[in-house]
Design an enzyme around this catalytic site. Structure first.
Site, PDB file in Angstrom:
ATOM      1  CB  SER A 198      -0.993   0.005   1.232  1.00 35.70           C
ATOM      2  OG  SER A 198       0.125   0.134   2.612  1.00 35.70           O
TER       3      SER A 198
ATOM      4  CE1 TYR B  71       6.821   6.518  10.623  1.00 32.14           C
ATOM      5  CE2 TYR B  71       7.560   8.593  10.456  1.00 32.14           C
ATOM      6  CZ  TYR B  71       7.109   7.161  10.054  1.00 32.14           C
ATOM      7  OH  TYR B  71       7.092   7.360   8.440  1.00 32.14           O
TER       8      TYR B  71
ATOM      9  CB  THR C  75      -0.445   6.597   2.511  1.00 33.55           C
ATOM     10  OG1 THR C  75       0.252   7.276   3.587  1.00 33.55           O
ATOM     11  CG2 THR C  75       0.768   7.395   1.339  1.00 33.55           C
TER      12      THR C  75
END
Length: 481
Positions: free
Chosen positions: A199, A351, A386
């Site tokens: 994806s 992250y 996304t």
């Protein structure tokens, strides 16, 4: 006949016949070499051939509809052209020479009477169009472009935050692509491995590499998704050399098992794109006991890339591309808290720190493996629309959606770093839209030499400690005495 204009132009390039033909035959790439073209869009699935159709949007504001009606591999292609201004029949012929390939372009344009009169009055105008297109094709196939150099202006804009941050949007992409060079390097003899490919940016990168003709191995967690992706890519691109491997890259036992399989197969890796990633809130721990951001975003690509080094050494002008994030600009690596065990947990911070660590690895690998001919770079895909962004950052997604890039736009720089000739000339840098950007915006995010050393030692220790232990063989009992 009085309304017809004929163009006949030829060039010679020092490229093998099959490489020159492969580049031109995927006609949507005309946007890379014809200065009159703004965008080329392939409208039919499969490899180029009879029946393939393309929409070519011209910078002058109108579109052309191309259809291939005759196709002889490595020899010629004949296309019809329709538009509101004219119709045409265009033929491109290819012939091997002692030094490369001769390409001949023959076009017969039929204009309505008013435009035909204009062409008769200014015959040189159409001739210039043909010459510029063929000159652009020659430059593209010569493939002698310089790698973009670092820009002080760009670095200053980044450090001022607001002037630089707009480049993360689709507006930045559109501004940058006006200055890009063609990517004509032949990929049919190169092998690419892409993680996180089912994806978003990873899927777009896989599709672009497949379209370029590369042999492709996609790494996915779900076998069902991987099978669908491979089937779709084969149908869309006509590339049959696509396979998959299944691994949950947040699990080090599966990362090691994946490496074992790839090493056993022994196929050289020319392009490795470390793209797999996700943002986790709240803090999660894998069954192996690792904080999930650290496991997936830092430890996993470290083990994967280190262990695949022998296959990269066997590759031709091998590239490693680490997909990072602009979020790393806000964080320094915390070598004593790599797994966010202490303090208030933030998925975004975890992250960003992991991506900071990946940038450190990029610089280390680039320096260490330069002697092996392996080029290592990191890139920022920009703000892309996304599923991962929509799910992990719903507030951010809602506010920025009008300015988000497509996944294809986000993946472009990763593919360029992996596939272009000029990208092999620079290693250890951070890129956005094929332009170098600073790896730090502030001294406060820089690690010390001791911190960098500690990070590398910690990752190496974890690499060694996570190797699955092989079960001991039981000794057969001897005869009773």
């Amino acid at each position: 006949m009085k309304n017809q204009v004929i163009l006949d132009e030829s060039i010679e390039v020092q490229r093998p016949l099959h490489e020159a033909f492969a580049y031109v035959a995927e006609f949507s790439r005309i946007e890379e070499w014809d200065p009159a073209v703004a965008r080329g869009i392939k409208q039919t699935p499969g490899a180029p051939g009879v029946g393939s159709e393309y929409q070519i949007d011209m910078r002058a504001g109108f579109s052309l509809q191309y259809r291939i009606i005759e196709f002889e591999k490595n020899a010629r292609m004949l296309m019809t052209v329709d538009s509101r201004l004219f119709t045409a029949l265009e033929e491109i012929r290819f012939e091997a020479t002692s030094t490369g390939t001769r390409i001949r372009y023959i076009a017969k344009f039929d204009f309505p009477t008013p435009l035909a009169a204009l062409n008769r009055a200014y015959p040189a105008a159409m001739e210039r169009v043909g010459k510029r297109a063929m000159a652009g094709l020659q430059e593209a196939l010569e493939d002698n472009f310089e790698a973009p150099r670092a820009s002080r202006l760009l670095a200053t804009a980044d450090r001022l935050i607001v002037p630089g941050i707009w480049r993360f949007t689709k507006l930045g992409y559109k501004a940058s692509r006006k200055h890009w060079d063609a990517v004509s390097r032949f990929q049919g003899d190169r092998h690419a491995v892409v993680t996180g490919a089912t994806s978003g940016v990873g899927e777009a990168a896989a599709r672009q590499l497949a379209s370029l003709g590369a042999r492709l191995t996609v790494i996915a967690r779900s076998k069902k998704k991987a099978e669908k992706l491979v089937a779709d890519l084969k149908k869309q691109t006509g590339n049959s050399h696509i396979g998959f491997e299944i691994a949950d890259l947040s699990m080090m036992s599966e990362v090691h098992a994946l490496c074992d399989r790839l090493l056993a197969a022994g196929e050289p890796i020319d392009m490795l794109i470390n793209n797999a990633g996700a943002l986790f809130n709240p803090r999660q721990q894998t069954p192996e006991g690792f904080e999930k951001s650290f496991a997936l975003l830092l430890l996993s690509p470290y083990i994967l890339t280190e262990r695949l080094h022998p296959l990269l050494c066997k590759g031709e002008s091998a590239r490693v591309v680490n997909v990072s994030s602009g979020g790393m600009y806000s964080q320094k690596i915390r070598v004593n808290n790599l797994q966010s065990r202490w303090g208030t947990y933030s998925g975004s911070v975890a992250y960003a720190r992991a991506k900071r660590g990946l940038m450190i690895l990029t610089e280390e690998w680039a320096q260490r493996w330069e002697k092996d001919g392996i080029v290592v770079n990191a890139m920022h895909p920009g703000w892309a629309d996304t599923p991962g962004v929509e799910t992990a950052l719903p507030g951010f997604y809602r506010i920025t959606k009008p300015f988000l890039r497509t996944p294809d736009e986000g993946a472009d720089t990763a593919v360029w770093l992996a596939a272009s000739t000029e990208a092999a000339k620079i290693t250890g840098k951070f890129w956005l839209d094929r332009e170098q950007h600073p790896s730090h915006l502030s001294q406060r995010t820089r690690e010390t030499a001791a911190e960098r050393r500690q990070l590398l030692e910690t990752l190496q220790e974890l690499r060694e400690s996570t190797v699955p232990k092989k079960p001991r063989r039981r000794r057969k009992a001897g005869p009773a005495k």
